[in-house]
Design an enzyme around this catalytic site. Structure first.
Site, PDB file in Angstrom:
ATOM      1  N   GLU A 111      10.509   1.199  10.251  1.00 45.92           N
ATOM      2  CA  GLU A 111      11.506   2.028   9.925  1.00 45.92           C
ATOM      3  C   GLU A 111      10.725   3.414  10.120  1.00 45.92           C
ATOM      4  O   GLU A 111       9.782   3.660   9.314  1.00 45.92           O
ATOM      5  CB  GLU A 111      12.061   1.731   8.745  1.00 45.92           C
ATOM      6  CG  GLU A 111      13.466   2.789   8.509  1.00 45.92           C
ATOM      7  CD  GLU A 111      13.070   4.144   7.678  1.00 45.92           C
ATOM      8  OE1 GLU A 111      12.982   5.099   8.349  1.00 45.92           O
ATOM      9  OE2 GLU A 111      13.074   3.784   6.428  1.00 45.92           O
ATOM     10  N   CYS A 135      13.864  10.835   6.250  1.00 48.22           N
ATOM     11  CA  CYS A 135      13.916  10.192   7.815  1.00 48.22           C
ATOM     12  C   CYS A 135      15.359  10.331   8.328  1.00 48.22           C
ATOM     13  O   CYS A 135      15.392  10.414   9.518  1.00 48.22           O
ATOM     14  CB  CYS A 135      13.252   8.837   7.842  1.00 48.22           C
ATOM     15  SG  CYS A 135      13.918   7.561   6.823  1.00 48.22           S
ATOM     16  N   GLU A 190      10.649  16.082  15.031  1.00 49.65           N
ATOM     17  CA  GLU A 190      11.054  15.555  13.753  1.00 49.65           C
ATOM     18  C   GLU A 190      10.233  16.462  12.523  1.00 49.65           C
ATOM     19  O   GLU A 190       8.652  16.391  12.622  1.00 49.65           O
ATOM     20  CB  GLU A 190      10.693  14.180  13.139  1.00 49.65           C
ATOM     21  CG  GLU A 190      11.289  14.081  11.651  1.00 49.65           C
ATOM     22  CD  GLU A 190      10.818  12.598  11.395  1.00 49.65           C
ATOM     23  OE1 GLU A 190      11.717  11.867  10.366  1.00 49.65           O
ATOM     24  OE2 GLU A 190       9.704  11.973  11.581  1.00 49.65           O
ATOM     25  N   LYS A 223       1.010  -1.159  -0.034  1.00 56.17           N
ATOM     26  CA  LYS A 223      -0.086  -0.029   0.132  1.00 56.17           C
ATOM     27  C   LYS A 223       0.934   1.192  -0.072  1.00 56.17           C
ATOM     28  O   LYS A 223       1.503   1.627   1.141  1.00 56.17           O
ATOM     29  CB  LYS A 223      -0.752  -0.003   1.255  1.00 56.17           C
ATOM     30  CG  LYS A 223      -2.071   1.071   1.054  1.00 56.17           C
ATOM     31  CD  LYS A 223      -2.804   1.586   2.184  1.00 56.17           C
ATOM     32  CE  LYS A 223      -1.780   2.698   2.806  1.00 56.17           C
ATOM     33  NZ  LYS A 223      -2.075   4.030   1.948  1.00 56.17           N
TER      34      LYS A 223
END
Length: 479
Positions: A250, A284, A380, A175
């Site tokens: 992750e 990331c 983040e 997906k």
């Protein structure tokens, strides 16, 4: 006429069961350029049913290693033939500069070729026993893999999951993000063109709910691999736990980049720019927290600011462009909020800031004097925003680098070999780059600690996750 990207289920591209669609945006032009099938729980069920049937009854898990590797190499060949088309879709879908998108396609092809060969050439272990027995290990496929991939590297991160899953004989439902369905849908079409049996690779488009949540919660799924935010990763892990499916996550990052006083400044500046401004900071692994040794701070910062301001900003299809807009209006709003709050938190913007021309663009931004408790320092941002601090000692640099709930990666720049090894060992991160950034060997472990994820993938680590290791014990001597 808008393009349409359906689901790819059982080797055919199909609409959603209820005919639902959603709009796909070009973030540079701020225009809708395509529509995609809006996956429902029923569509997720159809995709898993196809993958389950292909695993339980189809030829893929039963192919010899050489034959399976050859089939995957055929897909890689077809991808090479469609490289420009794949790159064009990613550039259109998320405003990634076209040269970077071409690099991502090459990396995606390499993912398939590596894992095809890795499973073909692997060896199990043999365990000699003094008891008159002979023991060895086998690595058989796990079953159906549910893979959920992010929007920042649409094709590359999808193939990082698909390639080892199918190489080891599993079937897969991928997906992609609802923001970037295009290139992964084309990959599903290309798998059929390359001759993959129906059900080996299924593409389920749609939003996290209901498409993604239904996929992950299906008890016919044997493995779940997810890349995305830490918050969503926790939900994925909880859902997979309901049917005891192992997960590989992750997740987010807040990477530290340490520049010591003896660093090669030209090299350090080059990689500092790449680490936070490549892909408009939507990585990331970004080096978003930069720590510079006090004796070189002023010189480094002057060079760093100059290099950031020299990046060509513009249309992602322009060959000169190295930096473009953020991937969606929603993400632009998020990143902008962090940047606009810097002044209230006591920080100083040396260069960059939010674009004032109505584009979904935050320019390469460098911030100093920000408290270590400020949101832009701790959280983040996932954008082109670098927060810089100076340090005096090696111990201080390590302490600052490790003072985060994330632990995906870190960088350090030094010409002192002993320091490089010493500091690399002390940094709490899944990957540490020394005097470089974004260099990958697919044999090595990839993943993070803390809020950056669970598990590792790559090489033998992918083999461990995507297979069911088995011990076989044989009696070879009878007393």
């Amino acid at each position: 006429m808008k393009q349409f990207f359906g689901h790819v289920i059982d080797g055919e591209e199909v609409p959603s069961a209820d005919g639902g669609t959603f709009e796909v945006w070009n973030p540079w032009t701020q225009q809708v350029w395509a529509e995609a099938a809006e996956g429902t729980a029923e569509d997720a069920d159809r995709a898993v049913t196809s993958a389950r049937r292909a695993f339980d009854e189809g030829p893929w898990p039963r192919l010899g290693r050489v034959a399976r590797a050859a089939a995957i190499h055929r897909l890689a060949d077809v991808m090479d033939d469609h490289a420009d088309e794949l790159a064009t879709l990613d550039t259109t879908n998320m405003a990634k500069p076209f040269a970077q998108a071409k690099h991502d396609v090459a990396r995606s092809v390499a993912n398939f070729r590596f894992f095809a060969d890795h499973q073909r050439d692997h060896c199990g272990e043999v365990y000699p026993m003094d008891s008159g027995h002979h023991t060895y290990s086998e690595y058989g496929p796990a079953g159906v893999v549910a893979a959920v991939s992010p929007w920042n590297f649409p094709l590359m991160m999808a193939t990082w999951k698909i390639a080892p899953a199918i190489a080891w004989g599993n079937t897969c439902v991928i997906k992609p993000s609802e923001d970037t369905p295009a290139s992964v849908t084309l990959l599903g079409r290309l798998a059929a063109e390359a001759g993959f049996p129906p059900g080996v690779l299924n593409v389920l488009n749609g939003h996290g709910t209901p498409a993604g949540s239904s996929l992950v919660a299906d008890d016919r799924v044997d493995r779940v691999t997810f890349t995305g935010s830490s918050a969503t990763g926790k939900h994925v892990m909880a859902s997979a736990a309901s049917h005891l499916a192992p997960v590989s996550l992750e997740l987010g990052g807040k990477g530290a980049n340490i520049v010591f006083g003896d660093a090669d400044l030209d090299n350090a500046v080059r990689w500092a720019v790449e680490a936070i401004f490549r892909n408009s900071g939507q990585i990331c692994l970004a080096g978003s927290r930069l720590f510079v040794a006090a004796p070189i701070y002023d010189e480094f910062m002057a060079r760093f600011v100059e290099a950031a301001e020299a990046l060509t900003v513009g249309d992602p299809f322009d060959p000169a462009t190295r930096f473009s807009s953020l991937a969606s209006e929603k993400h632009f709003d998020k990143v902008s909020a962090y940047v606009e709050g810097v002044g209230d938190d006591g920080g100083k913007i040396l260069t960059g800031g939010v674009d004032e021309n109505g584009r979904w663009l935050v320019r390469p931004t460098i911030i100093t004097d920000l408290p270590l408790t400020a949101p832009a320092y701790c959280e983040e941002i996932f954008g082109p925003v670098c927060v810089v601090n100076r340090f005096d000692t090696e111990e201080e640099a390590v302490r600052l680098a490790n003072d985060t709930r994330y632990g995906l990666n870190a960088m350090l720049f030094t010409e002192n070999l002993s320091r490089a090894h010493r500091v690399a060992s002390l940094l709490r991160a899944g990957t540490v780059w020394v005097n470089c950034f974004f260099i990958r060997d697919l044999r090595t472990p990839f993943g993070g600690v803390g809020d950056s994820g669970v598990g590792r993938e790559g090489g033998d680590f992918s083999r461990e996750f995507f297979t069911e290791p088995k011990a076989v014990v044989m009696q070879i001597r009878r007393e």
